[in-house]
Design a protein around this motif. Structure first.
Motif, PDB file in Angstrom:
ATOM      1  N   MET A 111       0.913  -1.167  -0.047  1.00  0.00           N
ATOM      2  CA  MET A 111       0.095   0.018  -0.184  1.00  0.00           C
ATOM      3  C   MET A 111       0.818   1.341  -0.142  1.00  0.00           C
ATOM      4  SD  MET A 111      -2.581  -1.191   3.061  1.00  0.00           S
ATOM      5  CE  MET A 111      -1.771  -2.664   3.873  1.00  0.00           C
TER       6      MET A 111
ATOM      7  N   LYS B 272       1.012   2.428  -6.810  1.00  0.00           N
ATOM      8  CA  LYS B 272       0.360   1.713  -8.181  1.00  0.00           C
ATOM      9  C   LYS B 272      -0.843   2.563  -8.941  1.00  0.00           C
ATOM     10  CE  LYS B 272      -0.202  -0.955  -4.747  1.00  0.00           C
ATOM     11  NZ  LYS B 272      -0.748  -1.610  -3.842  1.00  0.00           N
TER      12      LYS B 272
ATOM     13  N   ASP C 281      -9.000  -2.929  -7.105  1.00  0.00           N
ATOM     14  CA  ASP C 281      -9.859  -2.374  -5.843  1.00  0.00           C
ATOM     15  C   ASP C 281     -11.161  -1.769  -6.342  1.00  0.00           C
ATOM     16  OD1 ASP C 281      -8.116  -3.569  -4.053  1.00  0.00           O
ATOM     17  OD2 ASP C 281      -6.967  -1.602  -3.791  1.00  0.00           O
TER      18      ASP C 281
ATOM     19  N   ILE D  26     -14.088  -1.057  -0.274  1.00  0.00           N
ATOM     20  CA  ILE D  26     -13.454  -1.950   0.571  1.00  0.00           C
ATOM     21  C   ILE D  26     -13.503  -1.934   2.235  1.00  0.00           C
ATOM     22  CG2 ILE D  26     -10.854  -2.828   0.834  1.00  0.00           C
ATOM     23  CD1 ILE D  26     -10.654  -2.112  -2.057  1.00  0.00           C
TER      24      ILE D  26
ATOM     25  N   PHE E 152     -14.554  -5.554   4.133  1.00  0.00           N
ATOM     26  CA  PHE E 152     -13.875  -6.087   5.286  1.00  0.00           C
ATOM     27  C   PHE E 152     -14.764  -6.442   6.349  1.00  0.00           C
ATOM     28  CE2 PHE E 152      -9.072  -6.764   4.581  1.00  0.00           C
ATOM     29  CZ  PHE E 152      -9.026  -6.696   3.385  1.00  0.00           C
TER      30      PHE E 152
ATOM     31  N   PHE F 230     -12.976 -10.977   0.856  1.00  0.00           N
ATOM     32  CA  PHE F 230     -12.483  -9.903   0.014  1.00  0.00           C
ATOM     33  C   PHE F 230     -11.242 -10.676  -0.804  1.00  0.00           C
ATOM     34  CE2 PHE F 230      -8.692  -7.225  -0.754  1.00  0.00           C
ATOM     35  CZ  PHE F 230      -9.524  -6.305  -1.475  1.00  0.00           C
ATOM     36  N   ARG F 231     -10.464 -11.556  -0.349  1.00  0.00           N
ATOM     37  CA  ARG F 231      -9.442 -12.238  -0.985  1.00  0.00           C
ATOM     38  C   ARG F 231     -10.079 -13.099  -2.225  1.00  0.00           C
ATOM     39  NH1 ARG F 231      -5.837  -8.646  -0.112  1.00  0.00           N
ATOM     40  NH2 ARG F 231      -5.164  -8.353   2.075  1.00  0.00           N
TER      41      ARG F 231
ATOM     42  N   GLU G  34     -11.324 -10.994  -4.846  1.00  0.00           N
ATOM     43  CA  GLU G  34     -10.126 -10.214  -5.627  1.00  0.00           C
ATOM     44  C   GLU G  34      -9.527 -11.159  -6.400  1.00  0.00           C
ATOM     45  OE1 GLU G  34      -6.518  -9.626  -2.710  1.00  0.00           O
ATOM     46  OE2 GLU G  34      -6.220  -7.684  -3.723  1.00  0.00           O
TER      47      GLU G  34
ATOM     48  N   GLY H 269      -4.258  -4.374  -5.462  1.00  0.00           N
ATOM     49  CA  GLY H 269      -4.067  -4.282  -4.174  1.00  0.00           C
ATOM     50  C   GLY H 269      -2.912  -5.024  -3.461  1.00  0.00           C
ATOM     51  N   GLY H 270      -2.260  -4.147  -2.563  1.00  0.00           N
ATOM     52  CA  GLY H 270      -1.038  -4.659  -1.887  1.00  0.00           C
ATOM     53  C   GLY H 270      -1.214  -5.998  -1.578  1.00  0.00           C
ATOM     54  N   GLY H 271      -2.304  -6.822  -1.101  1.00  0.00           N
ATOM     55  CA  GLY H 271      -2.142  -8.175  -0.578  1.00  0.00           C
ATOM     56  C   GLY H 271      -2.537  -9.077  -1.664  1.00  0.00           C
TER      57      GLY H 271
ATOM     58  N   ARG I 189      -7.650   2.396   4.722  1.00  0.00           N
ATOM     59  CA  ARG I 189      -7.417   0.989   4.369  1.00  0.00           C
ATOM     60  C   ARG I 189      -7.812   0.136   5.732  1.00  0.00           C
ATOM     61  NH1 ARG I 189      -3.982   4.153   1.751  1.00  0.00           N
ATOM     62  NH2 ARG I 189      -3.358   3.472  -0.318  1.00  0.00           N
ATOM     63  N   PRO I 190      -8.427  -0.913   5.692  1.00  0.00           N
ATOM     64  CA  PRO I 190      -8.888  -1.671   6.968  1.00  0.00           C
ATOM     65  C   PRO I 190      -7.623  -2.115   7.574  1.00  0.00           C
ATOM     66  CG  PRO I 190      -9.764  -2.505   4.937  1.00  0.00           C
ATOM     67  CD  PRO I 190      -9.109  -1.336   4.349  1.00  0.00           C
ATOM     68  N   LEU I 191      -6.567  -2.396   6.684  1.00  0.00           N
ATOM     69  CA  LEU I 191      -5.501  -2.946   7.459  1.00  0.00           C
ATOM     70  C   LEU I 191      -4.315  -2.144   8.083  1.00  0.00           C
ATOM     71  CD1 LEU I 191      -4.618  -6.021   4.898  1.00  0.00           C
ATOM     72  CD2 LEU I 191      -6.052  -5.977   6.971  1.00  0.00           C
TER      73      LEU I 191
ATOM     74  N   ARG J  20       5.445  -9.409   4.813  1.00  0.00           N
ATOM     75  CA  ARG J  20       5.174  -9.381   3.239  1.00  0.00           C
ATOM     76  C   ARG J  20       6.595  -9.077   2.722  1.00  0.00           C
ATOM     77  NH1 ARG J  20      -0.323  -5.886   1.963  1.00  0.00           N
ATOM     78  NH2 ARG J  20      -1.578  -7.538   3.064  1.00  0.00           N
TER      79      ARG J  20
HETATM   80  C1  S3P Z   1      -4.588  -4.155   0.907  1.00  0.00           C
HETATM   81  C2  S3P Z   1      -4.360  -3.324  -0.071  1.00  0.00           C
HETATM   82  C3  S3P Z   1      -5.325  -2.234  -0.442  1.00  0.00           C
HETATM   83  C4  S3P Z   1      -6.676  -3.164  -0.661  1.00  0.00           C
HETATM   84  C5  S3P Z   1      -6.887  -3.595   0.580  1.00  0.00           C
HETATM   85  C6  S3P Z   1      -5.913  -4.577   1.213  1.00  0.00           C
HETATM   86  C7  S3P Z   1      -3.387  -5.116   1.342  1.00  0.00           C
HETATM   87  O1  S3P Z   1      -5.184  -1.793  -1.874  1.00  0.00           O
HETATM   88  O2  S3P Z   1      -6.766  -3.983  -1.576  1.00  0.00           O
HETATM   89  O3  S3P Z   1      -7.179  -2.371   1.722  1.00  0.00           O
HETATM   90  O4  S3P Z   1      -3.770  -6.225   1.945  1.00  0.00           O
HETATM   91  O5  S3P Z   1      -2.189  -4.547   1.081  1.00  0.00           O
HETATM   92  P1  S3P Z   1      -3.955  -0.607  -1.883  1.00  0.00           P
HETATM   93  O6  S3P Z   1      -2.519  -1.307  -2.197  1.00  0.00           O
HETATM   94  O7  S3P Z   1      -4.117  -0.098  -3.255  1.00  0.00           O
HETATM   95  O8  S3P Z   1      -3.995   0.043  -1.121  1.00  0.00           O
END
Ligand code: S3P
Length: 174
Positions: A14, A18, A37, A48, A52, A60-61, A64, A82-84, A122-124, A140
């Motif tokens: 995140m 990107k 996203d 998002i 969550f 969500f995963r 995604e 998304g970052g994950g 962002r929830p995380l 990560r």
């Molecule tokens: C996440 C990154 C977010 C989004 C979600 C989870 C992650 O996207 O998919 O909140 O797990 O790193 P960005 O990387 O665009 O912020």
């Protein structure tokens, strides 16, 4: 490089740029820009954070994964993920097969600055964002290593990052 489709796929933690880089790159290539996203939010008709909160991260995963799989059946797109999204190996395989995978990185302090600037939802990262970033970055640490190429964006402008990716893309075309 063995890949079936021709896209540029941006991966990275995140706040590594990107979406901003993806938009500028798509403009330069005359390609379509797609943010996975955003597609998820449109498809689910909710944000998002709501997904969550109401369904949990596992749900969500899965959405995604389906979205990435669908998007990468097409070509000529710059796809910001998304970052994950990289946490699932099947997503990694889809990306490697779908085009040039570019990992964007940035220092933890730069990530913190950028997510604060974009009014982080962002929830995380809720709560102490600095601590959350540090823990997640550690867990990560190698998640983005599968990319074809990696760019440290900490001290680069969007234009410089786009140029670096265009060079990689030109090399790959031979
Ligand atoms: C996440 C990154 C977010 C989004 C979600 C989870 C992650 O996207 O998919 O909140 O797990 O790193 P960005 O990387 O665009 O912020």
């Amino acid at each position: 490089m063995q890949m079936n489709n021709s896209n540029v796929i941006l991966i990275g933690f995140m706040g590594t740029g990107k979406s901003s880089v993806g938009k500028a790159l798509a403009e330069r290539l005359g390609w379509t820009f797609i943010d996975s996203d955003y597609v998820i939010e449109q498809q689910e008709r909710r944000s998002i954070p709501d997904i969550f909160a109401q369904e949990g991260e596992a749900y969500f995963r899965e959405v995604e994964h389906q979205v990435i799989r669908q998007l990468l059946t097409e070509s000529g797109q710059v796809v910001a993920t998304g970052g994950g999204a990289v946490l699932r190996h099947d997503n990694q395989a889809l990306m490697l097969n779908g085009g040039l995978v570019v990992a964007l990185t940035a220092s933890p302090s730069e990530i913190l600055l950028r997510v604060k600037k974009d009014g982080d939802q962002r929830p995380l990262l809720q709560g102490n964002a600095e601590d959350k970033i540090s823990v997640l970055l550690e867990s990560r640490k190698h998640a983005y290593d599968f990319a074809h190429t990696s760019i440290d964006t900490t001290n680069l402008s969007i234009e410089q990052i786009v140029t670096a990716i265009l060079n990689e893309h030109a090399n790959e075309q031979g």
